[in-house]
Design an enzyme around this catalytic site. Structure first.
Site, PDB file in Angstrom:
ATOM      1  N   LYS A   1       0.839  -1.195   0.000  1.00  0.00           N
ATOM      2  CA  LYS A   1       0.000   0.000   0.000  1.00  0.00           C
ATOM      3  C   LYS A   1       0.873   1.244   0.000  1.00  0.00           C
ATOM      4  CE  LYS A   1      -4.026  -1.695   2.573  1.00  0.00           C
ATOM      5  NZ  LYS A   1      -4.626  -1.745   3.922  1.00  0.00           N
ATOM      6  N   LEU A   2       0.419   2.287  -0.686  1.00  0.00           N
ATOM      7  CA  LEU A   2       1.115   3.570  -0.628  1.00  0.00           C
ATOM      8  C   LEU A   2       1.254   4.021   0.819  1.00  0.00           C
ATOM      9  CD1 LEU A   2      -0.657   5.532  -3.513  1.00  0.00           C
ATOM     10  CD2 LEU A   2       1.719   4.783  -3.483  1.00  0.00           C
TER      11      LEU A   2
ATOM     12  N   GLY B   1      12.918   0.927   0.952  1.00  0.00           N
ATOM     13  CA  GLY B   1      12.776   1.006   2.407  1.00  0.00           C
ATOM     14  C   GLY B   1      13.566  -0.007   3.204  1.00  0.00           C
TER      15      GLY B   1
ATOM     16  N   GLY C   1      12.571   0.052  20.692  1.00  0.00           N
ATOM     17  CA  GLY C   1      12.521  -0.676  21.960  1.00  0.00           C
ATOM     18  C   GLY C   1      11.931   0.141  23.091  1.00  0.00           C
TER      19      GLY C   1
ATOM     20  N   ARG D   1      16.555  -1.684  12.034  1.00  0.00           N
ATOM     21  CA  ARG D   1      15.972  -2.039  10.738  1.00  0.00           C
ATOM     22  C   ARG D   1      17.076  -2.168   9.694  1.00  0.00           C
ATOM     23  NH1 ARG D   1      10.549  -1.816  10.661  1.00  0.00           N
ATOM     24  NH2 ARG D   1      10.471  -1.609   8.397  1.00  0.00           N
TER      25      ARG D   1
ATOM     26  N   HIS E   1       3.880  32.526  27.083  1.00  0.00           N
ATOM     27  CA  HIS E   1       3.804  32.028  28.463  1.00  0.00           C
ATOM     28  C   HIS E   1       2.361  31.646  28.784  1.00  0.00           C
ATOM     29  CE1 HIS E   1       4.701  31.706  32.740  1.00  0.00           C
ATOM     30  NE2 HIS E   1       3.658  32.477  32.989  1.00  0.00           N
TER      31      HIS E   1
END
Length: 457
Positions: A38-39, A141, A181, A264, A434
């Site tokens: 999927k895109l 990727g 993690g 990864r 502030h």
């Protein structure tokens, strides 16, 4: 085989690939975008977006559990994990619908569904069909890595499976104390699990400034998240109901789930890169600062390229490639200027150099640490943490490191300070609203400019 050609053929529709496609079409180039799933890629479907949705649900759980401290009577009846997953999937679904719609309406972009193989010099083959580009962008990727001999399956998960768990584990061991993690450890602790992190390096979030690690470790101790640093994992065995983890120290940890969060790896195998002669190193595709590979008119983008594995890095790189091809001569991206946020509780946000890196580069540096105890909004939120600034002596601010609830929202100004090479004296006179946590950035720069107004410098 029929031949279909375009100015640009992009292999992969994640953050880097789709940003490149959209910018290229905006600049009048014809684009063929190949995507097997999927895109939106990992970021939208298995990364940034769903994990941050889980982390928000975790924050809501903590707020309910701890509401007494705000004078609000509420109780946490438990975690409806099916409801949490529905919420998470709805967020992902809405964003995906928007992205897919954008591509449908975008002229000049053809989306091809299927797994592509790059065959040099300038062609991608999908299901026997050839797509040839004047330029090719490799954007496939990354994947969730494991360790040698540690098989994923059953009670041993990566983030991919952890995102879709249909129960809250009672006891979890997280292998790896980096971004993924600590984020999952944070979620599961908020959901009521007992969590132990095992990290081979000497500290949690080891890629960050040491100051950030100390702040996170202190906060995790307060939260009851256990961690063992500087210790190596040696093995895991599992049954239908449990997993047993052994460490180099001889210690054994028992849990319901072992999350493998050891980083990864580049998703480069099986796409024809090596065979086509693309220069690589340990699976990563090597490029110059303009993301050009060693092959003419072939570029690579995102997690495939050595460096920070961040969606917004890939996104910006995709834009850079499109502008480069269109002849706009964009400036290369300064990797140190890419903002980094870890969304555990407390959050970690940083940009620029750590103190150690700054010393290596500039020799002489100055630092200031501003405690969030001196910040009104942080007191209201009941968060602890601090902001550390690093500047080159007689030079600009070269590192900003922040720890505390919601400090990820401060990274916008922080990255402008770094990327515009601001001096402390440039930032000190700027008016910060502030009460906001943003004021803490202003106060830290006042201190760095030699005029601290509050004692918490």
């Amino acid at each position: 085989m029929t031949d279909t050609s375009a100015d640009l053929v992009i292999l992969g529709g994640g953050s880097g690939g789709y940003a490149c496609a959209l910018r290229a079409s905006q600049l009048g180039l014809s684009v063929i975008l190949v995507e097997k799933d999927k895109l939106g890629g990992t970021c939208l479907h298995r990364g940034c977006i769903p994990t941050k949705a889980l982390l928000h649900a975790a924050e809501v759980a903590d707020t309910a559990r701890e509401s007494d401290q705000f004078g609000v009577k509420a109780s946490l009846d438990g975690i409806d994990i099916a409801g949490v997953n529905t919420y998470k999937d709805t967020v992902v679904g809405n964003l995906y619908k928007g992205l897919a719609g954008m591509f449908k309406s975008r002229k000049g972009v053809t989306v091809v569904e299927g797994a592509g193989t790059f065959v040099g010099p300038n062609t991608v083959v999908v299901d026997g069909q050839r797509y040839t580009g004047k330029n090719v962008v490799l954007a496939t990727g990354s994947y969730a890595r494991s360790l040698p001999g540690l098989e994923i399956g059953g009670r041993v998960l990566t983030s991919d499976q952890a995102l879709n768990l249909d129960f809250v584990p009672e006891k979890v061991v997280v292998l790896g104390g980096g971004v993924i993690g600590v984020e999952f450890a944070s979620v599961w602790r908020s959901f009521g699990a007992e969590v132990t992190i095992v990290e081979a390096l000497p500290r949690l979030v080891p890629a960050e400034d040491e100051f950030c690690s100390k702040q996170v470790e202190r906060a995790f101790r307060r939260r009851g998240i256990k961690f063992k640093t500087g210790v190596r994992f040696t093995g895991a065995t599992q049954t239908d109901s449990a997993v047993s983890i052994t460490l180099e120290s001889g210690e054994q940890l028992d849990a319901d789930i072992l999350l493998v969060a050891v980083g990864r790896g580049p998703n480069s195998a099986g796409h024809g890169y090596e065979e086509a002669g693309v220069k690589m190193d340990r699976g990563f595709v090597l490029t110059d600062e303009y993301l050009r590979t060693n092959l003419p008119n072939v570029y690579a983008v995102g997690d495939l390229v050595p460096g920070l594995q961040l969606a917004h890095r890939g996104f910006q790189q995709g834009i850079l490639i499109a502008e480069q091809i269109a002849g706009l001569n964009p400036k290369p991206i300064d990797e140190a200027g890419i903002p980094r946020v870890t969304y555990c509780e407390p959050e970690v946000a940083s940009v620029g150099l750590t103190e150690a890196q700054a010393k290596d580069k500039y020799g002489s540096v100055e630092t200031v640490t501003y405690d969030l105890a001196g910040n009104g909004k942080s007191q209201i939120l009941k968060t602890k943490g601090a902001i550390k600034l690093v500047k080159a002596t007689d030079g600009p601010v070269v590192g900003l490191h922040m720890v505390g609830s919601r400090v990820g929202e401060l990274i916008g100004e922080a990255q402008l300070i770094y990327n515009w090479e601001a001096y402390a004296d440039d930032v000190a006179p700027l008016v910060h609203a502030h009460p906001t946590q943003n004021e803490a950035l202003g106060e830290a720069h006042l201190a760095l400019a030699g005029k601290p107004l509050h004692a918490h410098g």
